[in-house]
Design a protein around this motif. Structure first.
Motif, PDB file in Angstrom:
ATOM      1  N   ARG A   1      -8.557 -69.972-112.569  1.00  0.00           N
ATOM      2  CA  ARG A   1      -7.675 -69.198-113.119  1.00  0.00           C
ATOM      3  C   ARG A   1      -6.362 -68.960-112.116  1.00  0.00           C
ATOM      4  NH1 ARG A   1      -7.943 -70.699-118.081  1.00  0.00           N
ATOM      5  NH2 ARG A   1      -9.825 -69.918-119.192  1.00  0.00           N
TER       6      ARG A   1
ATOM      7  N   SER B   1      -9.437 -62.410-123.564  1.00  0.00           N
ATOM      8  CA  SER B   1      -8.075 -62.736-123.804  1.00  0.00           C
ATOM      9  C   SER B   1      -8.026 -64.262-123.638  1.00  0.00           C
ATOM     10  CB  SER B   1      -7.445 -61.870-122.623  1.00  0.00           C
ATOM     11  OG  SER B   1      -7.869 -62.145-121.422  1.00  0.00           O
TER      12      SER B   1
ATOM     13  N   ASP C   1     -14.030 -62.489-118.546  1.00  0.00           N
ATOM     14  CA  ASP C   1     -13.177 -62.152-119.680  1.00  0.00           C
ATOM     15  C   ASP C   1     -13.524 -60.904-120.323  1.00  0.00           C
ATOM     16  OD1 ASP C   1     -10.807 -62.151-120.909  1.00  0.00           O
ATOM     17  OD2 ASP C   1     -11.667 -63.825-122.376  1.00  0.00           O
TER      18      ASP C   1
ATOM     19  N   ASN D   1     -13.259 -71.465-122.607  1.00  0.00           N
ATOM     20  CA  ASN D   1     -12.726 -71.730-123.741  1.00  0.00           C
ATOM     21  C   ASN D   1     -13.071 -72.736-124.879  1.00  0.00           C
ATOM     22  OD1 ASN D   1     -10.659 -71.871-121.399  1.00  0.00           O
ATOM     23  ND2 ASN D   1     -10.060 -70.157-122.680  1.00  0.00           N
TER      24      ASN D   1
ATOM     25  N   ARG E   1      -9.459 -65.959-120.998  1.00  0.00           N
ATOM     26  CA  ARG E   1      -9.499 -66.302-119.512  1.00  0.00           C
ATOM     27  C   ARG E   1     -10.762 -66.725-119.131  1.00  0.00           C
ATOM     28  NH1 ARG E   1      -5.033 -64.783-116.788  1.00  0.00           N
ATOM     29  NH2 ARG E   1      -5.964 -64.632-114.806  1.00  0.00           N
TER      30      ARG E   1
ATOM     31  N   THR F   1     -12.693 -67.223-112.075  1.00  0.00           N
ATOM     32  CA  THR F   1     -11.535 -66.587-111.618  1.00  0.00           C
ATOM     33  C   THR F   1     -10.683 -67.420-110.323  1.00  0.00           C
ATOM     34  OG1 THR F   1     -12.660 -64.324-111.780  1.00  0.00           O
ATOM     35  CG2 THR F   1     -10.809 -64.514-110.266  1.00  0.00           C
TER      36      THR F   1
ATOM     37  N   SER G   1      -3.646 -69.282-116.555  1.00  0.00           N
ATOM     38  CA  SER G   1      -4.743 -69.066-117.747  1.00  0.00           C
ATOM     39  C   SER G   1      -4.659 -70.206-119.049  1.00  0.00           C
ATOM     40  CB  SER G   1      -4.412 -67.713-118.363  1.00  0.00           C
ATOM     41  OG  SER G   1      -3.092 -67.486-118.871  1.00  0.00           O
TER      42      SER G   1
ATOM     43  N   SER H   1       0.666 -62.447-114.981  1.00  0.00           N
ATOM     44  CA  SER H   1      -0.859 -62.587-114.752  1.00  0.00           C
ATOM     45  C   SER H   1      -1.417 -64.163-115.171  1.00  0.00           C
ATOM     46  CB  SER H   1      -1.590 -61.576-114.754  1.00  0.00           C
ATOM     47  OG  SER H   1      -1.755 -61.402-116.577  1.00  0.00           O
ATOM     48  N   THR H   2      -0.860 -64.639-115.861  1.00  0.00           N
ATOM     49  CA  THR H   2      -1.392 -65.777-116.661  1.00  0.00           C
ATOM     50  C   THR H   2      -1.051 -67.140-116.014  1.00  0.00           C
ATOM     51  OG1 THR H   2       0.564 -66.143-118.353  1.00  0.00           O
ATOM     52  CG2 THR H   2      -0.987 -64.817-118.771  1.00  0.00           C
TER      53      THR H   2
ATOM     54  N   GLY I   1      -5.080 -67.921-123.639  1.00  0.00           N
ATOM     55  CA  GLY I   1      -5.655 -68.903-122.864  1.00  0.00           C
ATOM     56  C   GLY I   1      -5.080 -70.231-123.319  1.00  0.00           C
TER      57      GLY I   1
END
Length: 817
Positions: free
Chosen positions: A505, A566, A562, A571, A568, A502, A510, A229-230, A257
């Motif tokens: 990403r 995590s 997020d 950052n 996502r 989203t 990610s 999923s990353t 991330g």
């Protein structure tokens, strides 16, 4: 002829060391550091070897104890940690370890899935992985990534061997270890493993990473980590078709991330005609023409990830690869297969080339000069010869010419899989490949995408049509590392930003760093509801109010984007021009207090909340800044704006203007300067005619030149060659090329402008933007050869990273299918 690639150190335990040569003098004071050239990988980590007079500024990588690492970094050393792994305390990460009471296979195949819902839970499981993999004390701690007052720090350079007998198990063990390392060590730690050639040569289909990441009926592998999923949606599809190799995956997958790894130092030791009766091959006859020093062997598949940073390590001994000559008759298709060899590298890492030492005592710099054997060379084409969009360019010079023809003739006939001259991959270099070469004869086409654009910083709120916005961003910057989204002061459209995050990403995965870039200008305070005091850094009550409200907005968006914290969401928190916030470092270090807020400290500034989750801190500014603004307690990232520049050129460099074939295009200088006396002022854009004459370029109305918009012939639009000539020269006159600035572990991206009077002006197509960057590098190579222009020890301009600030006008000119 024996084609032998030897990994002598597979049997060496954790007591090994890597020496990296820097153009840096280590002392008790902070020194200016440039990108180093060579890495020495030394098997025998002894006090005697540490004391050998290797080139100044040596990075040490090996099984150093925490005390040894602390002592070395306190004296300005950069130290790499490579731990012993598995019950054998070697370098083979094992999925099943018969000699261990609880191995990785057992840990991941428990009936109950681990709790990974919070950062703390993920750290707990990561530590269980370290225990199950039997990682010894060579594994560093997160705090060791912080730069000491003398410029030292620790990176994790884990030696990684096979076995590859069960590829999915090998992949699972290595992925689990790298994930655990990133979770425990954090985003500040540079993680650069040293993989064996066997790992490089294993194909994507053999790895079968789809099974490794998702598990199968017989083994969970690493499915609990939910790493698929990353990845971006496109890379998830590539994973499903088993098109991604292991080393690429380690760079594309992420934890919190951040990529699991920051690059690789690739082992490539090879020679021909050797005696292989002992651990180390001896009495070798010649270099291996299929695997020359400094380049990936011909049977190494291209990496799926064309952005994976790497350097290549050749052998001083075991075998004595660097001292061997070409075989009798030479190497087919290669005019001169003797030292010095080009040693290819890609991306920014703490070294550009590697040399492996097995002998007991390494040679001092007085008797062994690595530059006599290897020439670190930036790979312009992915590092495997030809570029991905120009496969017939076998020598990487961006032309299909006689050199490539000679190479293909030299390999005529049956070849191994993945051979670079076998363009149609039918197992033979033959007439079909020759036809492909002749069809592509001449200049390689420009890349249709700009992989050099690593950062985008917005100056306007995102548009309502978010999907189109993201699609255009992908077309402009497919290899994007960071994007900073502008947030209007006082706005509350949090869900719109969460939705955009989203989409980004989904597009990039990610590993993309997304910056919260608030509009904290000197007119924003009222919009934030901060009305007490002046809207400036001199009013602490005001700037602290603005900072608090900005962090509150970022936290609100991160809660939506997020919820598990995590990595996502956002950052980075990036300031611009510091119009409101006080970022001074003396006499009071306000910048350190702001950084502490971003690190999650609720008590850093009274009345200012902490970032949740913690984020890094970036600075968009008009100049590069000094070393005092960078480091673990200050800015993590710098984004200096490199436009509206002007510097003198003296008579000492007059040939750049007056030579028969001048560096500066004649129509922009010689033809219109009318013999004016030096010094001239060199500018890129002088829209207000602020710089006095004589200046170049000397065209343009009202003595106000602009190299970005000048149309030098009817209907041609802007000229990337003209633009790059002036911009490249000017960049050599500013930091970090004019004088290197110690970054203390931070990272800087040089920012060009996408405004309508710069790269956003009419006519700047994506191909022209790409050509501008290519020409910049060509010009830098030339300017490096001009005596006295670039100071000794300066940062190599070819190593700089780039981004575009205010890119909306560029997107407006992009047409989607």
């Amino acid at each position: 002829m024996l084609n032998f690639l030897h990994n002598c150190f597979m049997k060496i335990p954790a007591s090994k060391i890597l020496f990296t040569c820097l153009t840096l003098t280590v002392s008790t004071s902070v020194q200016a550091q440039t990108t180093p050239s060579f890495a020495y990988f030394v098997d025998n980590f002894t006090s005697e070897n540490i004391g050998v007079a290797v080139p100044a500024g040596t990075i040490l990588i090996g099984g150093a104890s925490p005390t040894q690492r602390s002592t070395m970094t306190s004296h300005g050393r950069i130290v790499g940690a490579s731990a012993g792994v598995s019950s054998a305390e070697g370098s083979k990460v094992k999925w099943r370890d018969a000699d261990s009471t609880r191995d990785l296979h057992t840990l991941f195949n428990n009936a109950t899935a681990p709790d990974l819902s919070t950062p703390a839970a993920r750290q707990t499981f990561a530590q269980q992985i370290i225990t199950a993999a039997v990682v010894d004390s060579g594994f560093p701690s997160a705090s060791e990534a912080s730069v000491t007052s003398n410029g030292g720090y620790v990176l994790w350079a884990q030696d990684i061997e096979g076995p590859v007998a069960v590829p999915q198990e090998t992949a699972a063990a290595i992925i689990a270890l790298m994930w655990a390392g990133r979770e425990i060590l954090g985003s500040n730690m540079k993680i650069i493993p040293v993989p064996a050639s066997a790992l490089q040569k294993t194909t994507a289909s053999t790895w079968d990473l789809k099974s490794t990441l998702e598990g199968n009926t017989s083994d969970n592998f690493v499915k609990f980590l939910n790493l698929k999923s990353t990845l971006s949606l496109a890379n998830q599809e590539s994973l499903d078709s088993n098109s991604i190799d292991l080393l690429s995956a380690l760079h594309l997958l992420s934890a919190e991330g951040h990529s699991l790894i920051d690059g690789i130092l690739a082992q490539q030791y090879s020679a021909s005609g050797c005696n292989t009766s002992n651990d180390c091959p001896t009495n070798c006859v010649s270099v291996n023409c299929e695997a020359l020093p400094g380049i990936f062997s011909n049977d190494t598949p291209h990496f799926f990830d064309t952005t994976l940073p790497y350097a290549i390590m050749s052998a001083h001994d075991c075998p004595s690869q660097l001292f061997l000559s070409q075989p009798v008759g030479g190497c087919p298709g290669i005019s001169d297969a003797s030292a010095p060899w080009k040693s290819y590298y890609r991306g920014n890492m703490p070294f550009q080339a590697g040399i492996y030492w097995n002998q007991t005592i390494i040679d001092p710099a007085t008797t062994f000069d690595p530059a006599n054997y290897l020439v670190p060379t930036l790979a312009t084409s992915g590092g495997f010869g030809g570029g991905e969009n120009c496969p017939a360019d076998l020598d990487g010079n961006r032309r299909i010419d006689g050199s490539d023809l000679a190479t293909i003739l030299g390999y005529w006939g049956p070849v191994a899989a993945n051979h670079p001259a076998d363009f149609n991959a039918d197992g033979d270099v033959n007439g079909a490949d020759m036809s492909i070469l002749f069809a592509a004869w001449g200049e390689c086409p420009l890349f249709q995408t700009s992989n050099w654009i690593k950062v985008l910083i917005a100056q306007e709120e995102p548009p309502a049509d978010q999907q189109t916005y993201v699609n255009k961003i992908i077309k402009l910057a497919p290899a994007l590392d960071q994007i900073h989204l502008r947030f209007t002061a006082g706005a509350t459209n949090y869900q719109a930003y969460a939705n955009l995050i989203t989409l980004l990403r989904t597009a990039y995965g990610s590993t993309l760093k997304i910056g919260f870039h608030p509009d904290n200008s000197d007119t924003s305070c009222n919009l934030w509801g901060c009305t007490i005091g002046g809207c400036a850094p001199t009013s602490s009550v005001t700037w602290q109010c603005v900072l608090d409200k900005s962090i509150a907005a970022m936290n609100a968006i991160n809660l939506l984007a997020d919820p598990n914290k995590s990595g996502r969401g956002f950052n980075i928190f990036s300031l611009e021009q510091s119009s409101v916030e006080d970022v001074s470092t003396a006499p009071t270090d306000s910048l350190a207090s702001i950084k502490s807020c971003m690190q999650g400290n609720e008590n850093a500034i009274p009345g200012v909340r902490a970032a949740s989750p913690p984020v890094t801190l970036g600075n968009v500014g008009p100049s590069y800044g000094g070393q005092e603004i960078y480091g673990s307690m200050h800015f993590d990232f710098g984004y200096p704006q490199m436009y509206n520049l002007g510097k003198n050129i003296s008579s000492a460099f007059s040939t750049l203007v007056t030579a028969s074939t001048p560096y500066f295009p004649a129509y922009s200088a010689t033809s219109c300067i009318a013999g004016a006396a030096f010094p001239y002022k060199v500018v890129d854009v002088d829209s207000n005619a602020a710089y006095p004459s004589p200046k170049i370029p000397c065209f343009g109305p009202n003595n106000a030149p602009n190299v970005y918009t000048y149309n030098d012939s009817p209907n041609s639009g802007p000229n990337p060659i003209l633009t790059a000539a002036y911009v490249a020269f000017l960049m050599t006159q500013y930091p970090p090329v004019s004088n290197t600035v110690a970054l203390n572990g931070s990272e800087v991206f040089m920012m060009f402008s996408g405004e309508p009077e710069f790269l956003g002006s009419t006519g700047w197509t994506l191909d022209k933007i790409e050509q501008f960057n290519q020409q910049l590098n060509t010009n830098f190579t030339y300017l490096k050869s001009v005596p006295g222009l670039i100071p000794t020890g300066a940062t190599d301009p070819l190593t700089m990273q780039y981004g575009i600030w205010n890119f909306a006008s560029i997107l407006d000119q992009i047409t989607l299918p």
